[in-house]
Design an enzyme around this catalytic site. Structure first.
Site, PDB file in Angstrom:
ATOM      1  N   ARG A 104       0.827  -1.197   0.000  1.00 36.56           N
ATOM      2  CA  ARG A 104       0.000   0.000   0.000  1.00 36.56           C
ATOM      3  C   ARG A 104       0.863   1.249   0.000  1.00 36.56           C
ATOM      4  NH1 ARG A 104      -4.531   1.480   4.549  1.00 36.56           N
ATOM      5  NH2 ARG A 104      -2.670   1.681   5.842  1.00 36.56           N
ATOM      6  N   THR A 108      -0.968   7.634  -0.885  1.00 37.06           N
ATOM      7  CA  THR A 108      -2.270   7.520  -1.559  1.00 37.06           C
ATOM      8  C   THR A 108      -3.114   6.382  -1.014  1.00 37.06           C
ATOM      9  OG1 THR A 108      -1.453   6.004  -3.282  1.00 37.06           O
ATOM     10  CG2 THR A 108      -1.197   8.386  -3.666  1.00 37.06           C
ATOM     11  N   ASP A 200      -0.570  -2.700  13.066  1.00 35.00           N
ATOM     12  CA  ASP A 200      -0.162  -3.337  11.813  1.00 35.00           C
ATOM     13  C   ASP A 200      -0.068  -4.844  12.020  1.00 35.00           C
ATOM     14  OD1 ASP A 200       1.763  -4.491   9.789  1.00 35.00           O
ATOM     15  OD2 ASP A 200       1.702  -2.424   9.052  1.00 35.00           O
ATOM     16  N   ASP A 203       3.327  -6.567  11.011  1.00 31.55           N
ATOM     17  CA  ASP A 203       4.404  -6.328  11.972  1.00 31.55           C
ATOM     18  C   ASP A 203       4.220  -7.165  13.224  1.00 31.55           C
ATOM     19  OD1 ASP A 203       5.806  -4.542  10.412  1.00 31.55           O
ATOM     20  OD2 ASP A 203       4.902  -2.766  11.317  1.00 31.55           O
TER      21      ASP A 203
END
Length: 209
Positions: A104, A108, A200, A203
């Site tokens: 990603r 944006t 995340d 992670d």
């Protein structure tokens, strides 16, 4: 229109709550992802076709239901989706596994493909696409687009945590795909992360935060 199933099972609610705790260790987080994925797979496979076969028990011969076929594939969206694969395979050990790599853009939030490797007969299979988080929905939509380009039609999307924005995006782009959600959260923040979420997932699964 594909169905959206948000789980209310106590075990899934309990395990997703434990995953959210920022003090949850990498090992425990990884184990919980696998366990929740397995519980979700149990429900997502409810309509797998069956056939009758004759089996001889210690007492008598009789007909029983078994799966009609093993034409199933699980496709994780790399890298976080890898954490859910074993949970699916625990219940469907003969499923084939494909991989779709997307990252990603941090500005944006748009997905970009960097890897795609699928079973040669993927278009014939019932596919379970897995990714722990459904945030903006960009990666999920892109992955399903890629699978449709390969001729796939029977697809389900499994995620552990979803935001309403992601669900809307997926339904608008792929109204024919069933969506299974472990927990539906409140919203996305300005950085495209789910709130309250769990951070995340990649992670936390791989210990890279």
């Amino acid at each position: 229109m594909g169905k959206v199933y948000v789980f209310d099972h106590p075990l899934i609610q309990h395990k997703t709550a434990l995953m959210r705790d920022k003090t949850c260790s990498v090992k425990d987080f990884r184990d919980l992802v696998r366990e929740v994925a397995s519980l979700m797979t149990f429900e997502a496979t409810r309509d797998l076709p069956l056939k009758k076969v004759e089996i001889e028990t210690p007492m008598a011969k009789a007909e029983f239901n078994v799966l009609e076929g093993e034409d199933v594939a699980v496709v994780p969206i790399l890298r976080a989706g890898l954490g859910m694969v074993d949970g699916v395979l625990d219940l469907i050990p003969n499923a084939k596994v494909g991989h779709i790599g997307l990252y990603r853009d941090p500005v944006t939030h748009e997905p970009h493909e960097y890897y795609c490797k699928l079973p040669y007969d993927i278009e014939k299979r019932r596919i379970f696409v897995v990714d722990p988080m459904l945030a903006t929905g960009g990666s999920a939509v892109a992955a399903l687009n890629m699978l449709k380009e390969h001729g796939c039609v029977k697809m389900h999307f499994l995620c552990i945590i979803a935001a309403p924005e992601g669900i809307r995006a997926l339904q608008e782009a792929h109204p024919d795909v069933d969506l299974y959600v472990g927990a539906l959260d409140d919203h996305l923040n300005d950085h495209g992360y789910i709130v309250p979420g769990l951070g995340d997932a990649g992670d936390r699964i791989f210990g890279t935060k």
